[in-house]
Design a protein around this motif. Sequence first.
Motif, PDB file in Angstrom:
ATOM      1  N   LYS A  33       0.807  -1.213   0.000  1.00  9.08           N
ATOM      2  CA  LYS A  33       0.000   0.000   0.000  1.00  9.08           C
ATOM      3  C   LYS A  33       0.849   1.276   0.000  1.00  9.08           C
ATOM      4  O   LYS A  33       0.310   2.358  -0.171  1.00  9.08           O
ATOM      5  N   ARG A  34       2.145   1.133   0.173  1.00  7.02           N
ATOM      6  CA  ARG A  34       3.018   2.299   0.273  1.00  7.02           C
ATOM      7  C   ARG A  34       2.989   3.089  -1.026  1.00  7.02           C
ATOM      8  O   ARG A  34       3.004   2.534  -2.109  1.00  7.02           O
ATOM      9  N   GLU A  35       2.923   4.405  -0.915  1.00  7.72           N
ATOM     10  CA  GLU A  35       2.959   5.267  -2.089  1.00  7.72           C
ATOM     11  C   GLU A  35       4.303   5.986  -2.117  1.00  7.72           C
ATOM     12  O   GLU A  35       4.832   6.380  -1.087  1.00  7.72           O
ATOM     13  N   TYR A  36       4.847   6.134  -3.316  1.00  6.43           N
ATOM     14  CA  TYR A  36       6.145   6.758  -3.484  1.00  6.43           C
ATOM     15  C   TYR A  36       5.998   8.041  -4.283  1.00  6.43           C
ATOM     16  O   TYR A  36       5.190   8.117  -5.206  1.00  6.43           O
ATOM     17  N   SER A  37       6.817   9.020  -3.960  1.00  4.93           N
ATOM     18  CA  SER A  37       6.784  10.281  -4.697  1.00  4.93           C
ATOM     19  C   SER A  37       7.465  10.105  -6.047  1.00  4.93           C
ATOM     20  O   SER A  37       8.270   9.192  -6.253  1.00  4.93           O
ATOM     21  N   GLN A  38       7.145  11.000  -6.960  1.00  2.00           N
ATOM     22  CA  GLN A  38       7.781  10.983  -8.277  1.00  2.00           C
ATOM     23  C   GLN A  38       9.292  11.115  -8.132  1.00  2.00           C
ATOM     24  O   GLN A  38      10.049  10.398  -8.794  1.00  2.00           O
ATOM     25  N   GLU A  39       9.734  11.985  -7.261  1.00  2.00           N
ATOM     26  CA  GLU A  39      11.164  12.198  -7.068  1.00  2.00           C
ATOM     27  C   GLU A  39      11.860  10.939  -6.574  1.00  2.00           C
ATOM     28  O   GLU A  39      12.948  10.602  -7.034  1.00  2.00           O
ATOM     29  N   TYR A  40      11.232  10.233  -5.637  1.00  2.37           N
ATOM     30  CA  TYR A  40      11.818   9.014  -5.100  1.00  2.37           C
ATOM     31  C   TYR A  40      11.932   7.937  -6.181  1.00  2.37           C
ATOM     32  O   TYR A  40      12.967   7.295  -6.330  1.00  2.37           O
ATOM     33  N   ILE A  41      10.861   7.755  -6.951  1.00  2.08           N
ATOM     34  CA  ILE A  41      10.870   6.743  -8.015  1.00  2.08           C
ATOM     35  C   ILE A  41      11.943   7.063  -9.043  1.00  2.08           C
ATOM     36  O   ILE A  41      12.697   6.180  -9.473  1.00  2.08           O
ATOM     37  N   GLN A  43      14.662   8.781  -8.599  1.00  7.48           N
ATOM     38  CA  GLN A  43      15.981   8.601  -8.000  1.00  7.48           C
ATOM     39  C   GLN A  43      16.365   7.126  -7.950  1.00  7.48           C
ATOM     40  O   GLN A  43      17.504   6.754  -8.240  1.00  7.48           O
ATOM     41  N   VAL A  44      15.420   6.270  -7.593  1.00  8.16           N
ATOM     42  CA  VAL A  44      15.681   4.826  -7.570  1.00  8.16           C
ATOM     43  C   VAL A  44      16.064   4.345  -8.964  1.00  8.16           C
ATOM     44  O   VAL A  44      17.036   3.596  -9.146  1.00  8.16           O
ATOM     45  N   ALA A  45      15.311   4.780  -9.979  1.00 10.85           N
ATOM     46  CA  ALA A  45      15.604   4.378 -11.358  1.00 10.85           C
ATOM     47  C   ALA A  45      16.976   4.890 -11.787  1.00 10.85           C
ATOM     48  O   ALA A  45      17.771   4.156 -12.401  1.00 10.85           O
ATOM     49  N   SER A  46      17.274   6.132 -11.466  1.00  6.89           N
ATOM     50  CA  SER A  46      18.572   6.712 -11.826  1.00  6.89           C
ATOM     51  C   SER A  46      19.718   5.981 -11.135  1.00  6.89           C
ATOM     52  O   SER A  46      20.755   5.713 -11.756  1.00  6.89           O
ATOM     53  N   ASP A  47      19.527   5.640  -9.871  1.00  6.83           N
ATOM     54  CA  ASP A  47      20.561   4.907  -9.132  1.00  6.83           C
ATOM     55  C   ASP A  47      20.824   3.543  -9.768  1.00  6.83           C
ATOM     56  O   ASP A  47      21.974   3.104  -9.868  1.00  6.83           O
ATOM     57  N   ALA A  48      19.758   2.874 -10.209  1.00  2.67           N
ATOM     58  CA  ALA A  48      19.918   1.566 -10.863  1.00  2.67           C
ATOM     59  C   ALA A  48      20.696   1.715 -12.168  1.00  2.67           C
ATOM     60  O   ALA A  48      21.583   0.903 -12.476  1.00  2.67           O
ATOM     61  N   LEU A  49      20.393   2.746 -12.942  1.00  2.00           N
ATOM     62  CA  LEU A  49      21.121   2.993 -14.191  1.00  2.00           C
ATOM     63  C   LEU A  49      22.585   3.313 -13.916  1.00  2.00           C
ATOM     64  O   LEU A  49      23.480   2.815 -14.606  1.00  2.00           O
ATOM     65  N   ASP A  50      22.819   4.152 -12.901  1.00  2.20           N
ATOM     66  CA  ASP A  50      24.204   4.493 -12.551  1.00  2.20           C
ATOM     67  C   ASP A  50      24.982   3.266 -12.100  1.00  2.20           C
ATOM     68  O   ASP A  50      26.148   3.081 -12.471  1.00  2.20           O
ATOM     69  N   MET A  51      24.350   2.407 -11.309  1.00  3.17           N
ATOM     70  CA  MET A  51      25.020   1.205 -10.840  1.00  3.17           C
ATOM     71  C   MET A  51      25.378   0.301 -12.016  1.00  3.17           C
ATOM     72  O   MET A  51      26.481  -0.232 -12.093  1.00  3.17           O
ATOM     73  N   ALA A  52      24.458   0.147 -12.961  1.00  7.97           N
ATOM     74  CA  ALA A  52      24.733  -0.676 -14.134  1.00  7.97           C
ATOM     75  C   ALA A  52      25.892  -0.101 -14.933  1.00  7.97           C
ATOM     76  O   ALA A  52      26.773  -0.845 -15.392  1.00  7.97           O
TER      77      ALA A  52
END
Length: 127
Positions: A33-41, A43-52
């Motif tokens: 049920k947790r809702e995430y902000s646009q900024e958080y989502i 950032q998570v996506a960007s971090d995954a791309l940076d890690m790759a």
Amino acid sequence: MTASVPNEISMDDLTAALESAPAEEELRSNLDKREYSQEYIEQVASDALDMASDLVKDPLVHKVMAMMIVNRMISWHTMVGDSQLEDGNQETAVCWYRDAGKFQAMMDSLIQITVGDSDFTCIHTEE
């Protein structure tokens, strides 16, 4: 700041903590049920791309990630379409299936675009 770790914990304290702790089912359902902000989502996506990028110094890793994401979106939209169809919502199901097809078109484009000599995902046609 240093954390204070007690030398011992009483059985009464452990029992009280266990009794006041939320049930595991409640914890799991709250995650859904947790809702995430646009900024958080983002950032998570960007971090995954940076890690790759840090792990694989080749743009192919991003193409493979894109293909995997598109494939998951195809599966997701098909699954929701199936669920809607089972519930008797034929018009809604068609919309979900149509969108799955749009993702398939994206995949068709991705497999035709090369990102370099090491691109094992690209369809090569011999002329």
